[in-house]
Motif scaffolding. Structure first.
Motif, PDB file in Angstrom:
ATOM      1  N   THR A   1      12.520   7.233  -2.092  1.00 62.53           N
ATOM      2  CA  THR A   1      11.318   7.315  -1.248  1.00 62.53           C
ATOM      3  C   THR A   1      10.914   5.925  -0.752  1.00 62.53           C
ATOM      4  O   THR A   1      10.951   4.955  -1.512  1.00 62.53           O
ATOM      5  CB  THR A   1      10.139   7.936  -2.040  1.00 62.53           C
ATOM      6  N   TYR A   2      10.561   5.878   0.532  1.00 65.41           N
ATOM      7  CA  TYR A   2      10.013   4.642   1.104  1.00 65.41           C
ATOM      8  C   TYR A   2       8.493   4.752   1.065  1.00 65.41           C
ATOM      9  O   TYR A   2       7.928   5.777   1.487  1.00 65.41           O
ATOM     10  CB  TYR A   2      10.490   4.450   2.545  1.00 65.41           C
ATOM     11  N   TYR A   3       7.836   3.740   0.526  1.00 66.37           N
ATOM     12  CA  TYR A   3       6.371   3.723   0.421  1.00 66.37           C
ATOM     13  C   TYR A   3       5.837   2.696   1.413  1.00 66.37           C
ATOM     14  O   TYR A   3       6.327   1.555   1.457  1.00 66.37           O
ATOM     15  CB  TYR A   3       5.944   3.329  -0.992  1.00 66.37           C
ATOM     16  N   TYR A   4       4.858   3.108   2.202  1.00 61.01           N
ATOM     17  CA  TYR A   4       4.272   2.208   3.196  1.00 61.01           C
ATOM     18  C   TYR A   4       2.814   1.989   2.804  1.00 61.01           C
ATOM     19  O   TYR A   4       2.045   2.955   2.674  1.00 61.01           O
ATOM     20  CB  TYR A   4       4.369   2.882   4.577  1.00 61.01           C
ATOM     21  N   TYR A   5       2.440   0.742   2.570  1.00 60.22           N
ATOM     22  CA  TYR A   5       1.085   0.407   2.121  1.00 60.22           C
ATOM     23  C   TYR A   5       0.360  -0.290   3.267  1.00 60.22           C
ATOM     24  O   TYR A   5       0.897  -1.240   3.847  1.00 60.22           O
ATOM     25  CB  TYR A   5       1.143  -0.524   0.911  1.00 60.22           C
ATOM     26  N   PHE A   6      -0.834   0.174   3.604  1.00 62.64           N
ATOM     27  CA  PHE A   6      -1.549  -0.435   4.738  1.00 62.64           C
ATOM     28  C   PHE A   6      -3.054  -0.517   4.444  1.00 62.64           C
ATOM     29  O   PHE A   6      -3.627   0.429   3.894  1.00 62.64           O
ATOM     30  CB  PHE A   6      -1.311   0.382   6.026  1.00 62.64           C
ATOM     31  N   PRO A   7      -3.681  -1.651   4.789  1.00 68.37           N
ATOM     32  CA  PRO A   7      -5.120  -1.759   4.576  1.00 68.37           C
ATOM     33  C   PRO A   7      -5.859  -1.100   5.730  1.00 68.37           C
ATOM     34  O   PRO A   7      -5.498  -1.292   6.894  1.00 68.37           O
ATOM     35  CB  PRO A   7      -5.367  -3.276   4.590  1.00 68.37           C
ATOM     36  N   HIS A   8      -6.868  -0.312   5.428  1.00 70.11           N
ATOM     37  CA  HIS A   8      -7.629   0.374   6.481  1.00 70.11           C
ATOM     38  C   HIS A   8      -8.985   0.768   5.904  1.00 70.11           C
ATOM     39  O   HIS A   8      -9.051   1.229   4.770  1.00 70.11           O
ATOM     40  CB  HIS A   8      -6.848   1.625   6.938  1.00 70.11           C
TER      41      HIS A   8
END
Ligand code: FUB
Length: 543
Positions: free
Chosen positions: A110-117
């Motif tokens: 699995t690819y995990y994408y972390y983003f601040p929002h």
């Protein structure tokens, strides 16, 4: 035995990317990108996950819609398109925007994408670290929610150690914290641990490991323009030591980046403002090699820009580099020998001091186009996939002005010429001018001037010139001046009624005295109504 060694050596050479023979900076020129996080995944490609800046610039609050870029040779880059937009974040603020610096990680398929929002209108108090997942590195990401238990932090970085333990690093309010992630990569395990020993940290931590040593790189809060520092530790949780600057300020306020090893070469990815001419929220991603000393310390990174030789690409977005050519004449057969297949040139990058003439037919015949220093998208001038023979000459550079004939635009802006709202100004195709394009303003009020800042040597004599034009029926004046009132000699005003629809050349000489920064300004008078044009700005030391 000997044979085996030779074969292995040759294989290794094949894997190495020649740092010199690579794509020029910035690496993406069809949109503004910032905060690049680079990773090499199991398919052997290098992927870059940046944030997106908007044009015209409206500050960092309108940042939205993340793209992904990848390469397998550091020359040819693929834009995989948008992988996530704020309108897909169901827990996000209703106004959207604020999709800031992301990171990505891979674990167990699995690819995990972390983003601040942020979740709310008051973004300062409502930052969360969002998570999206996919089984592909550059598409099909689905938002899973945000990491519970973390509030009002930005700039996530996820580092997975050799034992499989993942650590999340976050920043905010000039502090950095780290915390372990559980096996599911979406929940925190334990308490936030303040990271110590990071002198002047502002935001943007990125952690990597080399030779059993952990490194954290981070932007400092050096006033005005941030620099990039690195610190070292024997543990992924610090304490960190040895902070040193290893990337000087680029030409924008922020800095942010990542470090990755690819095909036996270490690289730093970062952003600068080259594409927009230094507009803070219109950044562009770059990379340059980094070199370690024997004790593990990192040498200063040499920031490179543009290309050394005229460089030709198959793609209108300056991707898929075909090759570079030195000064000389190249007919169709010569080009084929250099590896240029017939009629496949779509964009050209030309460094200062070179002139490239492209011909539609072989042996320098047929329709032709002349280009000087800049990046030229051939589709814009209807020359895409047509150029069949090429002449390249070298000349002495004297003009201090970048994009002097307004040839290049980026996302609706004129490259190197800017103000906070460049919209009223546009690029105008003018076959009668020296270049193909001129600067155009159409309207009935005086907008903020479009400017370019140029460095001067003190007490030096300079020559300055520009061509101005006003369309028939225009009222008021088309104006070009310097610093507003630096020298009345260098204030050129074309009264629209005096020579309608005609290019008028203005020239002046001046001494710089104590002035070391000159602002070249294109503007119109208060009573202006109609269409004004500017072209061929020249500023050079008086010979
Ligand atoms: O790009 C938006 C913000 O600016 C990032 O989150 C910060 O690191 C700074 O680059």
């Amino acid at each position: 035995m000997m044979k085996i060694k030779i074969v292995i050596f040759i294989l290794l050479l094949g894997l190495q990317v020649n740092a010199q023979n690579r794509r020029s900076n910035p690496i993406v020129s069809h949109m503004f990108t910032a905060d690049p996080s680079a990773h090499v995944w199991e398919d052997g490609r290098l992927y870059v996950y940046p944030s997106t800046d908007n044009a015209p610039p409206k500050g960092y609050k309108t940042m939205d819609g993340y793209h992904v870029f990848s390469t397998d040779d550091m020359i040819t880059w693929k834009d995989h398109g948008e992988i996530l937009h704020s309108n897909q974040v169901n827990w996000g603020r209703k106004e959207g925007g604020f999709m800031w610096a992301p990171d990505a990680a891979y674990k167990n398929g699995t690819y995990y994408y972390y983003f601040p929002h942020p979740t709310g209108t008051d973004f300062r108090k409502t930052w969360r670290i969002g998570i999206a997942t996919s089984n592909k590195p550059a598409s099909d990401f689905k938002v899973q929610g945000y990491i519970k238990g973390l509030e009002t932090y930005i700039d996530p970085c996820v580092f997975i150690d050799d034992d499989g333990q993942a650590y999340l690093y976050i920043a905010g309010h000039n502090e950095c914290f780290a915390i372990k992630l559980k096996e599911d990569m979406t929940e925190i395990d334990g308490e936030l641990i303040k990271q110590t020993g990071l002198d002047g940290l502002r935001e943007g931590p990125f952690v990597f490991k080399r030779n059993e040593m952990y490194y954290m790189i981070y932007p400092d809060d050096f006033p005005k323009f941030n620099k990039m520092r690195y610190a070292m530790s024997k543990s992924p949780l610090g304490p960190w030591e040895n902070n040193e600057v290893f990337l000087n300020s680029t030409d924008v306020i922020t800095t942010h980046g990542s470090v990755v090893e690819y095909k036996n070469q270490w690289y730093l990815f970062y952003h600068n403002g080259n594409l927009s001419g230094g507009i803070g929220p219109n950044r562009s991603i770059c990379f340059d090699p980094i070199y370690f000393n024997e004790d593990g310390t990192i040498n200063m990174v040499k920031q490179t820009l543009g290309v050394e030789l005229p460089t030709f690409h198959k793609d209108v977005n300056f991707n898929e580099m075909i090759g570079t050519l030195e000064a000389g004449n190249y007919n169709h057969a010569d080009l084929e020998k250099k590896g240029f297949t017939s009629n496949e040139i779509s964009s050209i990058e030309i460094p200062k001091g070179y002139m490239v003439e492209g011909f539609a037919k072989d042996n320098f015949t047929g329709k032709s186009w002349k280009f000087e220093e800049d990046r030229i998208d051939l589709e814009d001038i209807e020359a895409n996939d047509i150029i069949t023979s090429i002449k390249i000459s070298k000349y002495k550079v004297e003009n201090l002005v970048n994009n002097p004939s307004f040839e290049l635009a980026t996302q609706g802006q004129i490259k190197h010429w800017y103000n906070r709202n460049p919209k009223p100004f546009s690029r105008y195709k003018d076959d009668k001018g020296k270049g193909y394009y001129a600067l155009k303003y159409e309207g009935n009020k005086n907008p903020r001037p479009l400017v370019q800042k140029v460095a001067l040597k003190p007490n030096t004599n300079y020559e300055i010139s520009i061509k101005l034009k006003a369309a028939l029926g225009t009222e008021g004046k088309v104006i070009f001046d310097t610093n507003g009132s630096f020298d009345e000699n260098c204030k050129f005003e074309l009264d629209a009624k005096s020579k309608p629809d005609e290019w008028v050349l203005y020239k002046a000489e001046f001494n710089s005295g104590n002035t070391t920064k000159l602002e070249l300004r294109c503007l119109v008078s208060d009573n202006f109504k109609g269409v004004g044009y500017w072209d061929d700005v020249v500023l050079k030391v008086k010979s």
